[in-house]
Write a protein that holds these residues in place. Structure first.
Motif, PDB file in Angstrom:
ATOM      1  N   ALA A   1       0.453 -88.271  13.672  1.00 20.23           N
ATOM      2  CA  ALA A   1      -0.183 -87.262  12.815  1.00 20.23           C
ATOM      3  C   ALA A   1       0.500 -85.889  12.856  1.00 20.23           C
ATOM      4  CB  ALA A   1      -1.662 -87.132  13.180  1.00 20.23           C
ATOM      5  N   PRO A   2       1.015 -85.416  14.009  1.00 21.45           N
ATOM      6  CA  PRO A   2       1.589 -84.059  14.021  1.00 21.45           C
ATOM      7  C   PRO A   2       3.026 -83.970  13.509  1.00 21.45           C
ATOM      8  CG  PRO A   2       0.800 -84.764  16.209  1.00 21.45           C
ATOM      9  CD  PRO A   2       0.918 -85.969  15.363  1.00 21.45           C
ATOM     10  N   VAL A   3       3.707 -85.117  13.287  1.00 21.01           N
ATOM     11  CA  VAL A   3       5.156 -85.097  13.080  1.00 21.01           C
ATOM     12  C   VAL A   3       5.578 -84.325  11.837  1.00 21.01           C
ATOM     13  CG1 VAL A   3       7.134 -86.588  12.522  1.00 21.01           C
ATOM     14  CG2 VAL A   3       5.618 -87.186  14.419  1.00 21.01           C
ATOM     15  N   ALA A   4       4.821 -84.422  10.748  1.00 19.57           N
ATOM     16  CA  ALA A   4       5.216 -83.745   9.509  1.00 19.57           C
ATOM     17  C   ALA A   4       5.345 -82.241   9.699  1.00 19.57           C
ATOM     18  CB  ALA A   4       4.196 -84.046   8.408  1.00 19.57           C
ATOM     19  N   PHE A   5       4.517 -81.679  10.589  1.00 19.48           N
ATOM     20  CA  PHE A   5       4.540 -80.237  10.841  1.00 19.48           C
ATOM     21  C   PHE A   5       5.179 -79.921  12.193  1.00 19.48           C
ATOM     22  CE2 PHE A   5       0.999 -81.025   7.933  1.00 19.48           C
ATOM     23  CZ  PHE A   5       1.268 -80.104   6.928  1.00 19.48           C
ATOM     24  N   GLY A   6       5.949 -80.871  12.729  1.00 16.89           N
ATOM     25  CA  GLY A   6       6.564 -80.686  14.034  1.00 16.89           C
ATOM     26  C   GLY A   6       7.693 -79.677  14.023  1.00 16.89           C
ATOM     27  N   ALA A   7       7.975 -79.122  15.212  1.00 21.22           N
ATOM     28  CA  ALA A   7       9.040 -78.117  15.367  1.00 21.22           C
ATOM     29  C   ALA A   7       8.912 -77.030  14.308  1.00 21.22           C
ATOM     30  CB  ALA A   7      10.423 -78.769  15.317  1.00 21.22           C
ATOM     31  N   MET A   8       7.717 -76.465  14.216  1.00 19.86           N
ATOM     32  CA  MET A   8       7.411 -75.402  13.254  1.00 19.86           C
ATOM     33  C   MET A   8       7.609 -75.882  11.817  1.00 19.86           C
ATOM     34  SD  MET A   8       6.436 -73.372  15.525  1.00 19.86           S
ATOM     35  CE  MET A   8       5.965 -71.960  14.550  1.00 19.86           C
TER      36      MET A   8
ATOM     37  N   SER B   1      -2.266 -75.735   6.503  1.00 21.28           N
ATOM     38  CA  SER B   1      -1.123 -76.106   5.670  1.00 21.28           C
ATOM     39  C   SER B   1      -1.178 -75.452   4.295  1.00 21.28           C
ATOM     40  CB  SER B   1      -1.068 -77.624   5.510  1.00 21.28           C
ATOM     41  OG  SER B   1      -2.197 -78.102   4.787  1.00 21.28           O
ATOM     42  N   ALA B   2      -2.377 -75.150   3.831  1.00 19.19           N
ATOM     43  CA  ALA B   2      -2.519 -74.612   2.479  1.00 19.19           C
ATOM     44  C   ALA B   2      -2.921 -73.145   2.427  1.00 19.19           C
ATOM     45  CB  ALA B   2      -3.561 -75.436   1.706  1.00 19.19           C
ATOM     46  N   HIS B   3      -3.543 -72.634   3.487  1.00 18.96           N
ATOM     47  CA  HIS B   3      -4.136 -71.306   3.403  1.00 18.96           C
ATOM     48  C   HIS B   3      -3.682 -70.327   4.485  1.00 18.96           C
ATOM     49  CE1 HIS B   3      -6.774 -72.963   0.371  1.00 18.96           C
ATOM     50  NE2 HIS B   3      -7.165 -73.915   1.201  1.00 18.96           N
ATOM     51  N   PHE B   4      -2.835 -70.772   5.410  1.00 23.12           N
ATOM     52  CA  PHE B   4      -2.361 -69.862   6.450  1.00 23.12           C
ATOM     53  C   PHE B   4      -0.841 -69.995   6.511  1.00 23.12           C
ATOM     54  CE2 PHE B   4      -2.101 -68.749  11.153  1.00 23.12           C
ATOM     55  CZ  PHE B   4      -2.256 -67.390  10.938  1.00 23.12           C
ATOM     56  N   ALA B   5      -0.268 -70.036   7.668  1.00 26.68           N
ATOM     57  CA  ALA B   5       1.165 -70.230   7.824  1.00 26.68           C
ATOM     58  C   ALA B   5       1.413 -71.717   8.093  1.00 26.68           C
ATOM     59  CB  ALA B   5       1.686 -69.388   8.988  1.00 26.68           C
ATOM     60  N   TYR B   6       2.014 -72.403   7.139  1.00 28.32           N
ATOM     61  CA  TYR B   6       2.167 -73.849   7.293  1.00 28.32           C
ATOM     62  C   TYR B   6       2.996 -74.214   8.525  1.00 28.32           C
ATOM     63  CZ  TYR B   6       7.011 -73.767   5.540  1.00 28.32           C
ATOM     64  OH  TYR B   6       8.360 -73.556   5.405  1.00 28.32           O
ATOM     65  N   GLU B   7       3.869 -73.286   8.957  1.00 31.36           N
ATOM     66  CA  GLU B   7       4.680 -73.578  10.147  1.00 31.36           C
ATOM     67  C   GLU B   7       3.820 -73.752  11.396  1.00 31.36           C
ATOM     68  OE1 GLU B   7       7.046 -70.605   7.537  1.00 31.36           O
ATOM     69  OE2 GLU B   7       4.990 -70.863   8.245  1.00 31.36           O
ATOM     70  N   LEU B   8       2.637 -73.162  11.400  1.00 35.74           N
ATOM     71  CA  LEU B   8       1.769 -73.198  12.580  1.00 35.74           C
ATOM     72  C   LEU B   8       0.695 -74.270  12.489  1.00 35.74           C
ATOM     73  CD1 LEU B   8       1.182 -69.396  13.252  1.00 35.74           C
ATOM     74  CD2 LEU B   8       2.790 -70.927  14.368  1.00 35.74           C
ATOM     75  N   THR B   9       0.789 -75.150  11.531  1.00 29.87           N
ATOM     76  CA  THR B   9      -0.274 -76.132  11.290  1.00 29.87           C
ATOM     77  C   THR B   9      -0.616 -76.928  12.545  1.00 29.87           C
ATOM     78  OG1 THR B   9       0.263 -76.330   8.943  1.00 29.87           O
ATOM     79  CG2 THR B   9      -0.917 -78.167   9.957  1.00 29.87           C
ATOM     80  N   ASP B  10       0.390 -77.457  13.237  1.00 25.65           N
ATOM     81  CA  ASP B  10       0.117 -78.273  14.425  1.00 25.65           C
ATOM     82  C   ASP B  10      -0.424 -77.448  15.585  1.00 25.65           C
ATOM     83  OD1 ASP B  10       0.701 -80.692  13.317  1.00 25.65           O
ATOM     84  OD2 ASP B  10       2.727 -80.841  14.132  1.00 25.65           O
ATOM     85  N   VAL B  11       0.040 -76.212  15.717  1.00 27.41           N
ATOM     86  CA  VAL B  11      -0.462 -75.351  16.791  1.00 27.41           C
ATOM     87  C   VAL B  11      -1.961 -75.109  16.596  1.00 27.41           C
ATOM     88  CG1 VAL B  11      -0.344 -73.061  17.848  1.00 27.41           C
ATOM     89  CG2 VAL B  11       1.760 -74.216  17.141  1.00 27.41           C
ATOM     90  N   VAL B  12      -2.328 -74.709  15.387  1.00 26.14           N
ATOM     91  CA  VAL B  12      -3.732 -74.427  15.094  1.00 26.14           C
ATOM     92  C   VAL B  12      -4.578 -75.692  15.209  1.00 26.14           C
ATOM     93  CG1 VAL B  12      -5.327 -73.659  13.300  1.00 26.14           C
ATOM     94  CG2 VAL B  12      -3.157 -72.458  13.620  1.00 26.14           C
ATOM     95  N   ALA B  13      -4.087 -76.804  14.653  1.00 28.38           N
ATOM     96  CA  ALA B  13      -4.858 -78.052  14.668  1.00 28.38           C
ATOM     97  C   ALA B  13      -5.065 -78.568  16.086  1.00 28.38           C
ATOM     98  CB  ALA B  13      -4.161 -79.108  13.813  1.00 28.38           C
ATOM     99  N   ALA B  14      -4.008 -78.522  16.905  1.00 30.26           N
ATOM    100  CA  ALA B  14      -4.114 -79.028  18.275  1.00 30.26           C
ATOM    101  C   ALA B  14      -5.097 -78.206  19.099  1.00 30.26           C
ATOM    102  CB  ALA B  14      -2.740 -79.039  18.934  1.00 30.26           C
ATOM    103  N   LEU B  15      -4.999 -76.884  18.999  1.00 32.77           N
ATOM    104  CA  LEU B  15      -5.911 -76.027  19.751  1.00 32.77           C
ATOM    105  C   LEU B  15      -7.348 -76.168  19.242  1.00 32.77           C
ATOM    106  CD1 LEU B  15      -3.771 -72.766  20.103  1.00 32.77           C
ATOM    107  CD2 LEU B  15      -4.235 -74.483  21.853  1.00 32.77           C
ATOM    108  N   ALA B  16      -7.512 -76.299  17.938  1.00 28.92           N
ATOM    109  CA  ALA B  16      -8.858 -76.444  17.365  1.00 28.92           C
ATOM    110  C   ALA B  16      -9.490 -77.772  17.782  1.00 28.92           C
ATOM    111  CB  ALA B  16      -8.795 -76.352  15.845  1.00 28.92           C
ATOM    112  N   GLY B  17      -8.708 -78.847  17.733  1.00 28.42           N
ATOM    113  CA  GLY B  17      -9.227 -80.154  18.136  1.00 28.42           C
ATOM    114  C   GLY B  17      -9.626 -80.176  19.596  1.00 28.42           C
ATOM    115  N   PHE B  18      -8.785 -79.570  20.443  1.00 30.46           N
ATOM    116  CA  PHE B  18      -9.088 -79.527  21.873  1.00 30.46           C
ATOM    117  C   PHE B  18     -10.322 -78.668  22.144  1.00 30.46           C
ATOM    118  CE2 PHE B  18      -8.332 -77.623  26.139  1.00 30.46           C
ATOM    119  CZ  PHE B  18      -8.415 -78.797  26.878  1.00 30.46           C
TER     120      PHE B  18
END
Length: 557
Positions: A176-183, A252-269
């Motif tokens: 799941a995180p790969v599309a937004f991996g490495a920023m 991915s649509a409303h903030f900085a798409y480069e940070l999608t995985d950072v935000v998602a991972a922290l939010a999920g945890f």
């Protein structure tokens, strides 16, 4: 004595029927460089760099001898692709890994690892899910390149999970995180190659990959403990996956798409931690973690998470528009657009105008790599002045050493990605990619059903979603235009298809086998994960096809 001025380069206009005035013949010849790359990599078992160099040479020969492209223009296209591969693509990746290395050398990364390991009330299954999915997603956001698989596999073994099961768990989680991996470098690469704004591609990917994120945590519970694990723990898996998915969609649509995985991972945890305050899992004796994590102070946890909060703040600030204050415009003041010498004006579009692809564009201040470097310097400053700096040292020398070590360790990866981008530029600007895309588009709207397969294949073979987009993004765009399908949807589908291709890539399998101290077990792991990869790919294919129709077309931005 007079000197004769050098002769001007011959102009060249790509032709999709350059070979024998036949689209089919041109497309089949255009496939030869891709076939050479895959055969060298898989059949001849050559390293990725050697395979890419062989494919680049093949592409140049096809361009010159088959498509009639002047030798000089072919070489100039390769040079432009090489520079693009170095800047911005690998600058972003290197900066992200350096940022991650700063947390490691300071000792704070160990506190972050312990924070993830401590959650779950000693239930091995919950801990395994959170470590593989959320912590692995955070690592994918920054480190990438196999680091999430290697690090999280070792952590799961320390918890008491059997070796091969730990490897399978982290391989499935690293989807799941790969599309937004490495920023989100796969999306940035696709945007630069196709001319489609990366933000638009990210927004569509954010309506595809979250569907995987929603169900992957439940799947991880099944891998760790079968049906019992799902039956006893599905609530926390569903909450973790749902929050991760919603955060992916939003960011991915409303903030900085480069940070999608950072935000998602922290939010999920964070969602899982909050839920565990009110809900306790039923933990059988055979599923209790074997490791008792040493308690951490609030200060240790805050400082361990601080780098990721800082990077979110810096990227968010770079997007700030308030009244007359327009930071994106200010940061873009130093952006450069350079007509590539010798290529611009000689490489022509079908209407006879200079091809826009022959212009090299570089974002300087607003580049994600630059923002990561600024974030890293702030982390060094904060860590160096922290009250417990004697226990967690951070100096300028340590930061510089980490940067040098990062570049040194990644030198082969840097050369490989830059060469793959050279290959893509030669194929694109000679007309090979357009010919293949136009030929494939003959299947019509059904191509949307097959679109993710190309991304899956590219990532499965190269081990990199970025490389898959470098190879196929422009092809997808061309096929979409010719078949009457939204090109942005197909470019996003290529990216999302690569997400599940990572699961079966030889590179990832080898990293997983090595991490669990079972070298040579790649074939066993492949048998265990192949079914998951194909099933998830089938789901994506159907999703993309329905998104190309009014049935699910409403999902797209």
């Amino acid at each position: 004595m007079t000197t004769t001025p050098p002769a001007a380069l011959a102009a060249y206009t790509p032709d999709v029927a350059a070979v024998g005035n036949s689209l089919t013949a041109s497309a089949l010849l255009g496939l030869v460089p891709l076939a050479a790359f895959f055969l060298l990599l898989m059949a001849a078992k050559r390293p990725a760099l050697q395979s890419a160099l062989g494919a680049l040479l093949t592409a140049l020969l096809v361009a010159v001898l088959g498509y009639g492209m002047p030798v000089q223009l072919g070489a100039l296209s390769a040079a432009q692709g090489l520079l693009f591969g170095l800047f911005p693509v690998m600058l972003i990746v290197v900066a992200a890994i350096w940022f991650y290395e700063l947390t490691v050398v300071s000792g704070r990364f160990e506190d972050l690892r312990r924070s993830f390991s401590a959650v779950g009330r000693a239930d091995l299954r919950v801990q395994a899910m959170l470590i593989a999915f959320c912590f692995g997603g955070l690592l994918e956001a920054l480190a990438g390149f196999g680091a999430p698989v290697a690090i999280t596999a070792a952590m799961l073994m320390a918890l008491g999970l059997p070796k091969l099961r730990a490897a399978v768990t982290v391989l499935v989680a690293n989807t799941a995180p790969v599309a937004f991996g490495a920023m989100a470098i796969p999306i940035t690469t696709a945007g630069n190659l196709t001319g489609i704004p990366a933000e638009e591609i990210a927004a569509v990917v954010g309506r595809q990959s979250p569907l995987l994120a929603l169900f992957v945590p439940v799947l991880l519970l099944f891998i760790v403990d079968g049906r019992r694990g799902v039956r006893q723990l599905w609530p926390i898996a569903l909450v973790t996956g749902a929050v991760f998915a919603v955060a992916q969609f939003w960011c991915s649509a409303h903030f900085a798409y480069e940070l999608t995985d950072v935000v998602a991972a922290l939010a999920g945890f964070a969602a899982a931690v909050l839920m565990l305050r009110f809900w306790a899992p039923r933990t059988p004796d055979d599923q209790r973690s074997q490791v008792e994590a040493e308690p951490l102070t609030t200060r240790q946890v805050v400082l361990a998470v601080l780098p990721y909060v800082l990077v979110i703040a810096i990227f968010g600030l770079a997007k700030l528009r308030v009244g007359a204050l327009d930071l994106p415009r200010l940061l873009g003041a130093l952006n450069v657009e350079v007509p590539w010498p010798g290529l611009y004006g000689n490489l022509l579009a079908p209407d006879g105008s200079p091809a826009g692809s022959a212009v090299y564009k570089a974002e300087i201040l607003g580049n994600p790599g630059t923002l990561l470097i600024v974030s890293g310097l702030l982390v060094m400053l904060v860590y160096g002045r922290a009250r417990d700096a004697d226990r967690y040292p951070m100096t300028a020398r340590m930061g510089l050493s980490a940067a040098i070590r990062t570049v040194t360790n990644m030198r082969t990866a840097i050369a490989t990605v830059a060469t793959v981008l050279s290959l893509s530029y030669v194929m694109n600007q000679s007309g090979q990619t357009v010919a293949i895309g136009t030929w494939l588009a003959a299947v019509g709207g059904v191509f949307a059903l097959l679109s993710p397969v190309l991304g899956w294949l590219g990532t499965a073979v190269t081990g990199s979603d970025t490389s898959a987009n470098a190879l196929f993004a422009t092809l997808q765009q061309t096929a979409g235009r010719s078949a009457g399908i939204d090109p942005t949807l197909l470019v996003a589908a290529n990216t999302s298809g690569g997400v599940v291709g990572k699961l079966v890539s030889p590179q990832n399998l080898t990293i997983a086998a090595t991490a669990v101290e079972e070298p040579g077990s790649e074939r066993i792991l492949l048998r265990k994960v192949a079914g998951y990869s194909v099933a998830l790919l089938a789901v994506l294919c159907v999703l993309v096809y329905l998104q190309s129709l009014p049935v699910l077309g409403w999902m797209l931005p």
